[in-house]
Enzyme design. Structure first.
Site: not given
Ligand code: MV4
Length: 499
Positions: A116, A292, A294, A299, A167, A296
């Site tokens: 990342k 990020e 992905n 789903v 994730g 691939r």
């Molecule tokens: C975050 C965020 C809020 N602020 N980053 C969750 C999975 C990972 N890929 C990144 N995630 C998050 N990053 C910042 N700076 C909130 C989440 C997050 C989230 C993101 C996408 C879908 C569902 C989520 C559920 C909780 C937190």
């Protein structure tokens, strides 16, 4: 074009890829573990190679066994599906070294997006907006105290994130200074044990974001396209449950910008093939931030296919064979609305996997309905793999009609012998917040009460399903999950199916 393609996967995605292979005159080749000997993906393949016992570490994840199966059957290319080896850069390299085409991006692109902090550097260089954050150094912060100094500069609350993560693993939200150092140490330990890499950096918290992602596709002739967005905010513990397109709260200007930026992100890492650029979207400020990528096929790709009228697997195969994308960006004009519900074999109240044998199965169909499934009645849902049994997708000219259509399709769905989350989906699809499109990534948690079974009918049906799933049964009795929609129609349908 390839004559034979090996699909290094199982379940619904193996079936999905084989269908396109078949349409293109490509001979699909399956691999399977011991419990999958009678699986649908094995039956739909021209050849199937056994690759070991149930644990994925002894079958679907063993690179040498997959490559040996490809050589033995004369497959020229391998489609990895999602999960398993799909984002494994060493596997992509091993394929090339064996003279086999990996149907996915170059190993270097997988690596660049897999870390990342490295990905954020690439994105910043390409003027892709990332969440404001501080990395500390090449390998993150040296310790929690240093990280706290940085956090105080950008201001709490912050997200601590494992660089090797994604994730949600190795991620910690910190709102108060007093909790910071302990949270940092915990994130680090979790990252070390999960990824063997304990680099942790920090990002400013985006409050109540929506998760919006853009489908991209690039060829090795310098062309890169996007197929617009999917909203995947309906998640539980970083497990997506419902996805839809278009995102109901996005204006057209932001939508186009997100698409263009996603193409720029892909080009920045010399991407080839299908990929997805994930953003956090702040509805209040209309800002979006790269999260990020992905590397691939995902789903939830079917809803993009339904609205854009494309077969993404066909494009993957064409691009992997060296063909140029013949579509122009301006010709990609999504129509209508599509929704996908992931049907899991799980206890609909406690959300725990519910493995077992599927005794009866009636899949919805009719106008605008698509079911991507990898099982048939008589199959066993094994506890060794993902408990997702199918993806129910609908398309309609408007979002309102798509919601109505999904409710109708969920009402037709009958799965006997195991518990499923069908009743949970029915409750989401009648929740006013979902119906209005006004939800964020905290929806399932914040609406837990409203989404729990409440009506007498609901409670009875869930109780019956629980007992039914555990009861020993004779071959003439096909218990059904018996979960009911508000109207009780599914319960009636289920009773009918049993006869
Ligand atoms: C975050 C965020 C809020 N602020 N980053 C969750 C999975 C990972 N890929 C990144 N995630 C998050 N990053 C910042 N700076 C909130 C989440 C997050 C989230 C993101 C996408 C879908 C569902 C989520 C559920 C909780 C937190």
């Amino acid at each position: 074009m390839f004559k034979r393609v090996l699909i290094a996967n199982r379940g619904e995605i193996a079936v999905r890829v084989m269908r396109t292979c078949r349409e293109m005159g490509i001979s699909p080749i399956a691999v399977f573990s011991e419990p999958d000997a009678k699986a649908l993906h094995v039956r739909l393949a021209d050849q199937a190679v056994p690759i070991g016992s149930a644990p994925a570490r002894e079958s679907y994840l063993v690179i040498d066994k997959i490559l040996a199966a490809a050589k033995e059957t004369g497959a020229e290319a391998i489609h990895p599906g999602y999960g398993f080896l799909s984002e494994n850069a060493e596997f992509a390299e091993a394929c090339s070294a064996a003279g086999i085409v990996f149907i996915g991006p170059p190993a270097a692109a997988i690596r660049a997006m897999g870390d990342k902090m490295v990905a954020r550097h690439h994105m910043q260089a390409a003027k892709v907006p990332v969440v404001p954050g501080i990395h500390g150094g090449e390998r993150g912060f040296a310790n929690g105290e240093q990280a706290l100094v940085a956090a105080s500069k950008i201001g709490l609350p912050v997200m601590l994130k494992a660089s090797a993560g994604g994730g949600g693993k190795g991620m910690r939200l910190v709102r108060e200074e007093s909790n910071f150092v302990a949270a940092f140490d915990a994130a680090r330990r979790e990252a070390m044990s999960a990824f063997g890499d304990d680099a942790v950096y920090l990002e400013k918290l985006v409050e109540n974001p929506r998760h919006v992602e853009v489908q991209v596709m690039a060829d090795n002739h310098g062309n890169a396209l996007h197929f617009f967005e999917r909203d995947c905010s309906i998640q539980r513990r970083h497990q997506k449950v419902i996805e839809e397109t278009p995102c109901p709260v996005l204006d057209d200007t932001t939508r186009r910008k997100m698409g263009e930026v996603a193409v720029r992100a892909a080009k920045a890492v010399n991407y080839i093939g299908a990929g997805t650029v994930e953003y956090l979207y702040d509805v209040k400020t209309k800002q979006f931030f790269f999260l990020e990528m992905n590397t691939r096929l995902q789903v939830e790709h079917p809803i993009t296919e339904l609205c854009c009228g494309v077969d993404l697997v066909r494009l993957q195969l064409e691009v992997a064979a060296g063909q140029a994308l013949s579509l122009r960006q301006e010709a990609i004009a999504p129509r209508g609305a599509a929704i996908e519900c992931r049907i899991y074999a799980e206890d609909p109240i406690r959300f725990l996997p519910s493995p077992g044998t599927i005794s009866a199965l009636r899949v919805p169909s009719g106008p605008g309905v698509r079911d991507d499934s990898g099982v048939y009645a008589g199959n066993e849902i094994s506890s060794h793999y993902d408990p997702m049994i199918s993806k129910l997708s609908v398309w309609a000219p408007t979002r309102k009609h798509a919601v109505q259509r999904m409710r109708r399709a969920l009402g037709e769905y009958v799965v006997g012998g195991i518990q499923t989350n069908l009743s949970f989906h029915r409750r989401v699809l009648t929740h006013p917040g979902f119906c209005d499109g006004e939800y964020d990534t905290g929806f399932i948690d914040s609406q837990a009460q409203a989404l729990s079974p409440t009506t007498k009918e609901d409670l009875l049906a869930v109780a019956v399903a629980g007992i039914d799933a555990q009861r020993p049964r004779s071959s003439t009795q096909n218990p059904v999950d018996g979960e009911s929609s508000c109207s009780g129609s599914a319960w009636r349908d289920a009773a009918h199916w049993r006869r």
